[in-house]
Design an enzyme around this catalytic site. Structure first.
Site, PDB file in Angstrom:
ATOM      1  N   GLU A  93     -22.032 -22.425  30.722  1.00  0.00           N
ATOM      2  CA  GLU A  93     -21.755 -22.978  29.398  1.00  0.00           C
ATOM      3  C   GLU A  93     -21.502 -21.848  28.398  1.00  0.00           C
ATOM      4  OE1 GLU A  93     -24.719 -25.716  27.903  1.00  0.00           O
ATOM      5  OE2 GLU A  93     -23.400 -26.350  26.260  1.00  0.00           O
ATOM      6  N   CYS A 136     -25.262 -37.235  33.162  1.00  0.00           N
ATOM      7  CA  CYS A 136     -25.785 -36.594  31.944  1.00  0.00           C
ATOM      8  C   CYS A 136     -24.846 -36.714  30.752  1.00  0.00           C
ATOM      9  CB  CYS A 136     -26.044 -35.131  32.223  1.00  0.00           C
ATOM     10  SG  CYS A 136     -26.630 -34.815  33.871  1.00  0.00           S
ATOM     11  N   PHE A 141     -23.331 -34.029  36.073  1.00  0.00           N
ATOM     12  CA  PHE A 141     -23.183 -33.994  37.529  1.00  0.00           C
ATOM     13  C   PHE A 141     -21.974 -34.857  37.874  1.00  0.00           C
ATOM     14  CE2 PHE A 141     -27.686 -33.104  39.345  1.00  0.00           C
ATOM     15  CZ  PHE A 141     -27.539 -31.782  38.996  1.00  0.00           C
ATOM     16  N   LYS A 161     -32.815 -29.935  24.390  1.00  0.00           N
ATOM     17  CA  LYS A 161     -33.463 -30.399  25.630  1.00  0.00           C
ATOM     18  C   LYS A 161     -34.750 -29.628  25.896  1.00  0.00           C
ATOM     19  CE  LYS A 161     -29.425 -32.205  28.110  1.00  0.00           C
ATOM     20  NZ  LYS A 161     -28.249 -31.795  27.295  1.00  0.00           N
TER      21      LYS A 161
END
Lengths: 102, 402
Positions: B305, B162, B390, B326
């Site tokens: 986050e 990502c 990831f 997103k």
């Protein structure tokens, strides 16, 4: 036996004509933009028609799929001449491989 | 050395160009719909994705090119064409050798890979098309951009899931700073909305079956996206010398590794990347107004986050606008940061923070200002883009209004 494969139009059977026409049609998909379908004749040199080595690999794939054959690499077989210079080379090769299979 | 953005290109679930992407994120448009490209959709539990809408590859490429271009390569070429045209660059002479193509992708030619495995294992094919390998390699996208535009400098692809296109941008900046190039064509592409990949995501249980609600208490996971973004970076000197229009300045970047878990995010790793980015950009924490968050909408990412942003920014965290685009364009993995860079450029240029859409309910663990459900006009001078992959590989980039 080395297959020399000197096909002459007047001696060709219907089956042989079909085979030749099918192969010429396959080749016509790969010729350079500056060439037309009529220029794809049995004796024409593939490279001179803008067909490069990567195209040849794709053409071999098409031949294998179309005729259900396995095309060997040059030098792999003693009794079949494996070369890809002209359309006629391919016709001879496919013809030999079909006969061998049967 | 100062580095600026002089061109952009986008293909996403919000449309086929930068304008439709920016309009989409500023108006809260959803790029999510029922998956069109997977014939086996009835066998999937996750049936929603952010696909590039009504994509017809034959409208953009010749038959002979399509034999060689996987879907991810096609998307990359489409966004690169836009960006290079936008920047007005022609890679001739010395410029060709002093330009690079660094592109991110999470997976590469997944469509090709799957189609051919299906032929081989399921359908009993005896042979594969001869261009299978050059079509599926992850560097195919970067390579075809070099070929289409005659770019002859150092080029390669970067895979960090990502964060792939964030790392690509950082790598491009390093090469510009080092002086080995003057122009960097960078970004990323992804096209892995395939039966096998979606099945894999399903099994991981991080994808939502409904929609993406970043930071909302009722969030249920990410929505897989696809598409591509291309960004043209140049040294300020090079851009000014040729009179290029300048969108924004890249102030710096920070990268870190969690060295923890392959999928669980780490507050520490994320915070270290943000701190490194601020240090590289020589900024104080209160210089920042907007963060385009990684914001995947998974139960794990969003509180982690949030905590990382609090750790880095302290009390200033409450002054920040933080949003996850997103929630509109989906998680396009290797293309995500490239698309989000365009979102940031629009925020800096238009002075509008794009929203976090689909937000319903406050989560006590996610307690920042997420610009919920509606874009906000505000003063934005400095913005960060967070990408946490990831594999625990993090990259944060910093941009300034120009």
């Amino acid at each position: 036996m080395k297959l020399s494969g000197h096909y002459l139009d007047k001696n060709m059977s219907e089956a042989e004509k079909d085979l030749q026409e099918t192969i010429l049609d396959i080749l016509r998909k790969y010729i350079g933009e500056e060439f037309n379908a009529e220029q794809v004749t049995p004796t024409a040199n593939l490279e001179a028609l803008g067909i490069d080595s990567m195209d040849v690999v794709e053409i071999i794939f098409d031949l294998e799929e179309t005729f259900d054959i396995d095309v060997p690499d040059p030098g792999d077989m003693d009794d079949v001449e494996v070369k890809f210079d002209t359309a006629q080379d391919l016709v001879n090769l496919v013809d030999a491989l079909i006969k061998q299979k049967n | 050395m100062r580095i600026v953005i002089t061109g952009m290109g986008a293909v996403s679930s919000l449309g086929y160009d930068v304008d439709s992407f920016i309009k989409g994120i500023q108006t809260g448009q959803s790029g999510f719909s029922t998956i069109q490209q997977i014939p086996e959709i009835e066998l999937l539990k996750v049936k929603i994705a952010a696909e590039v809408p009504d994509y017809d590859e034959t409208a953009h490429f010749e038959k002979k090119q399509l034999a060689l271009y996987d879907r991810f390569t096609q998307f990359q070429l489409l966004s690169a064409r836009q960006a290079i045209k936008d920047a007005g660059l022609d890679f001739k002479g010395e410029l060709a050798e002093r330009s690079s193509v660094i592109m991110g992708t999470g997976i590469g030619g997944q469509t090709t890979q799957e189609q051919n495995y299906k032929r081989l294992f399921a359908e009993g094919a005896k042979r594969l098309p001869p261009l299978t390998v050059p079509k599926l390699i992850p560097n195919a996208a970067a390579s075809h951009v070099t070929m289409e535009f005659g770019i002859k400098g150092p080029s390669f692809s970067i895979a960090s899931a990502c964060a792939s296109s964030a790392h690509s941008l950082a790598q491009s900046c390093m090469m510009l700073r080092s002086g080995i190039i003057d122009v960097a064509v960078t970004g990323g592409s992804e096209a892995c909305i395939t039966y096998g990949t979606v099945k894999g995501w399903e099994a991981l249980r991080v994808t939502s079956k409904t929609t993406c609600r970043p930071f909302s208490k009722d969030r249920s996971g990410m929505i897989l996206g696809e598409g591509s973004g291309t960004i043209i970076l140049e040294t300020l000197q090079h851009a000014q010398a040729r009179g290029a229009k300048i969108y924004a300045e890249v102030l710096g970047f920070g990268m870190s590794s969690d060295a923890g878990n392959i999928v669980q995010p780490s507050m520490d790793g994320a915070a270290r990347a943000m701190k490194a980015a601020l240090k590289d950009a020589q900024l104080a924490i209160d210089d920042v107004q907007y963060i385009n968050a990684h914001g995947t909408g998974t139960p794990q990412n969003d509180p982690t986050e949030t905590a990382a942003i609090r750790e880095v920014f302290g009390a200033h965290a409450d002054q920040l606008a933080v949003s996850s685009t997103k929630s509109m364009h989906g998680h396009a993995l290797g293309a995500a940061a490239a698309l989000e860079t365009i979102a940031i450029v629009s925020a800096l240029q238009d002075q509008i923070a794009p929203p976090t859409m689909n937000y319903n309910e406050v989560d006590p663990e996610c307690d920042l200002d997420y610009v919920v459900n509606k874009a906000r006009p505000m003063e934005i001078n400095i913005a960060l883009n967070n990408s946490f992959a990831f594999g625990g590989l993090n990259a944060v980039t910093v941009f300034k209004r120009f």
